[in-house]
Write a protein that holds these residues in place. Sequence first.
Motif, short mmCIF file in Angstrom:
data_model
loop_
_atom_site.label_atom_id
_atom_site.label_comp_id
_atom_site.label_asym_id
_atom_site.label_seq_id
_atom_site.Cartn_x
_atom_site.Cartn_y
_atom_site.Cartn_z
N LEU A 1 4.43 7.38 4.63
CA LEU A 1 3.14 7.12 4.67
C LEU A 1 2.36 8.26 4.83
O LEU A 1 2.73 9.41 5.71
CB LEU A 1 2.84 5.98 5.76
N PRO A 2 1.18 8.43 4.51
CA PRO A 2 0.31 9.60 4.58
C PRO A 2 -0.18 9.57 6.09
O PRO A 2 -0.36 8.55 6.87
CB PRO A 2 -0.78 9.55 3.56
N PRO A 3 -0.95 10.62 6.53
CA PRO A 3 -1.55 10.76 7.83
C PRO A 3 -2.45 9.90 8.13
O PRO A 3 -3.27 9.21 7.07
CB PRO A 3 -2.08 12.10 8.10
N PRO A 4 -2.73 9.26 9.52
CA PRO A 4 -3.82 8.55 9.62
C PRO A 4 -5.43 9.02 9.06
O PRO A 4 -5.59 10.42 8.94
CB PRO A 4 -3.94 8.41 11.22
N LEU A 5 -6.21 8.06 8.93
CA LEU A 5 -7.50 8.35 8.10
C LEU A 5 -7.31 9.13 6.91
O LEU A 5 -8.41 9.70 6.25
CB LEU A 5 -8.26 9.13 8.92
N THR A 6 -6.33 9.11 5.98
CA THR A 6 -6.10 9.38 4.54
C THR A 6 -7.35 8.82 3.96
O THR A 6 -7.68 7.42 3.99
CB THR A 6 -4.92 9.07 4.13
N CYS A 7 -7.90 9.58 3.03
CA CYS A 7 -8.90 9.10 1.87
C CYS A 7 -8.51 9.04 0.81
O CYS A 7 -8.08 10.15 0.09
CB CYS A 7 -10.07 10.11 2.39
N ASP A 8 -8.72 7.91 0.02
CA ASP A 8 -8.68 8.01 -1.66
C ASP A 8 -10.15 8.43 -2.04
O ASP A 8 -11.04 7.59 -2.04
CB ASP A 8 -8.23 6.60 -2.08
N HIS B 1 -4.85 -0.47 -0.67
CA HIS B 1 -4.96 0.81 0.25
C HIS B 1 -4.18 0.38 1.48
O HIS B 1 -3.55 1.29 2.12
CB HIS B 1 -6.38 1.18 0.60
N ALA B 2 -4.10 -0.79 1.73
CA ALA B 2 -3.29 -1.35 3.11
C ALA B 2 -1.82 -0.90 2.66
O ALA B 2 -1.03 -0.28 3.58
CB ALA B 2 -3.45 -2.56 3.23
N THR B 3 -1.33 -1.04 1.50
CA THR B 3 0.09 -0.65 1.05
C THR B 3 0.46 0.44 1.09
O THR B 3 1.26 1.12 1.69
CB THR B 3 0.37 -1.38 -0.25
N LEU B 4 -0.70 1.51 0.67
CA LEU B 4 -0.49 2.79 0.59
C LEU B 4 -0.78 3.51 1.97
O LEU B 4 -0.27 4.77 2.04
CB LEU B 4 -1.28 3.48 -0.42
N GLY B 5 -1.14 2.95 3.01
CA GLY B 5 -1.58 3.63 4.11
C GLY B 5 -2.84 4.39 4.23
O GLY B 5 -2.92 5.27 5.03
N ILE B 6 -3.79 3.81 3.21
CA ILE B 6 -5.06 4.62 3.07
C ILE B 6 -6.03 4.10 3.94
O ILE B 6 -6.25 2.61 3.85
CB ILE B 6 -5.47 4.67 1.64
N ASP C 1 -0.80 -1.33 -12.21
CA ASP C 1 0.12 -1.91 -11.84
C ASP C 1 0.18 -2.70 -10.68
O ASP C 1 -0.27 -2.58 -9.68
CB ASP C 1 1.33 -0.79 -11.45
N PRO C 2 0.43 -4.15 -11.05
CA PRO C 2 0.10 -5.01 -9.90
C PRO C 2 1.20 -5.10 -8.56
O PRO C 2 1.01 -5.67 -7.50
CB PRO C 2 0.36 -6.39 -10.64
N TYR C 3 1.97 -4.25 -8.62
CA TYR C 3 3.15 -4.17 -7.62
C TYR C 3 3.17 -2.92 -7.20
O TYR C 3 4.18 -2.22 -7.19
CB TYR C 3 4.59 -4.71 -8.18
N PRO C 4 2.33 -2.41 -6.35
CA PRO C 4 2.25 -1.00 -5.86
C PRO C 4 3.31 -0.94 -4.49
O PRO C 4 3.24 -1.88 -3.96
CB PRO C 4 0.83 -0.71 -5.18
N ARG C 5 4.11 0.20 -4.43
CA ARG C 5 4.79 0.38 -3.35
C ARG C 5 4.21 1.39 -2.21
O ARG C 5 3.39 2.27 -2.85
CB ARG C 5 6.14 0.72 -3.84
N ALA C 6 4.70 1.32 -1.29
CA ALA C 6 4.32 2.29 -0.29
C ALA C 6 4.99 3.60 -0.38
O ALA C 6 6.35 3.65 -0.88
CB ALA C 6 4.52 1.66 1.19
N PRO C 7 4.35 4.74 -0.38
CA PRO C 7 4.89 5.97 -0.61
C PRO C 7 5.79 6.41 0.62
O PRO C 7 5.59 5.79 1.67
CB PRO C 7 3.61 6.96 -0.55
#
Length: 295
Positions: A17-24, A58-63, A8-14
Amino acid sequence: MPDYLPFDPYPRAPVPLPPPLTCDSQFHVFGPREQYPVRPNAAYEMPTATWQVAQELHATLGIERGVIVQATTYGADHTVVLDALEGLNAGGPRRYMACANAAVLTERDDAYLQKLHDAGVRGARFTRGGLGISLTAAEQERAFARVKELGWYVKVQPEPNGMAEQLSTFESLDVPVLLDHMGRADPTRGDADPSLVRILELFERGNFWVMLSLSEKISKAGAPWDDVVPLAQRLIDAAPDRCVWGSDWPHPVSVKQPPNEGALMELLYRFAPDATTQQKILVDNPARFFGFETP
């Protein structure tokens, strides 16, 4: 080679946002093809999904951290991963690491493996049979030995019908073992699913971990994937300190349109509604398993 659908080319923020230093803990990078040619007889090729696009996602998702997993598309040639690690970690502390394809352990020399290690590779993925890379029993044993020599972990990709029959190959290992995609257990079978049964047994050994990912393909019901929630919660309840989460972006070999990444992260919140468990799965557990430095 069939065409597979792009992310999906248009990701939205959850929300939230997840906690700092979240890892994918699992994503892939592909192409561009003219720069990174696919290996001969590759089982699949995906539309271009570069590390720069992953960085924006990842910037959009807070990762803030991630683990690149080498696709079978490139086999033992890890140039695309090495370049991604260099780009993603430029100008700061190492926030991105990687997992090699196990083929590299039999096809490349020690100098190449050391190059991967120095760049941030810390594991080797043993992929499912249908993706075109298979090792003989002797090659597999040598690969396991090299993993141990390097201080890496073993990562196991399940077959589409579950990993129950695969696990006998890995159950005696004394290195960390990460089981991908919730073992592809069938969520309709509950505790009777053989893959889930085996994972719960292996949790008792202390060195087996599980990846909470691939919900959209494991689900029998489709979005919003309600049927996968009890499966994920069963795994989390059994070993909350040995579960990690991965997006699996850009969702290789998808014949249906991949979901929005924000929705997938919000699904993780349904797996683990309390903030303490989210912190473990998204931050603390991956930091410990992959070896990210504590700020």
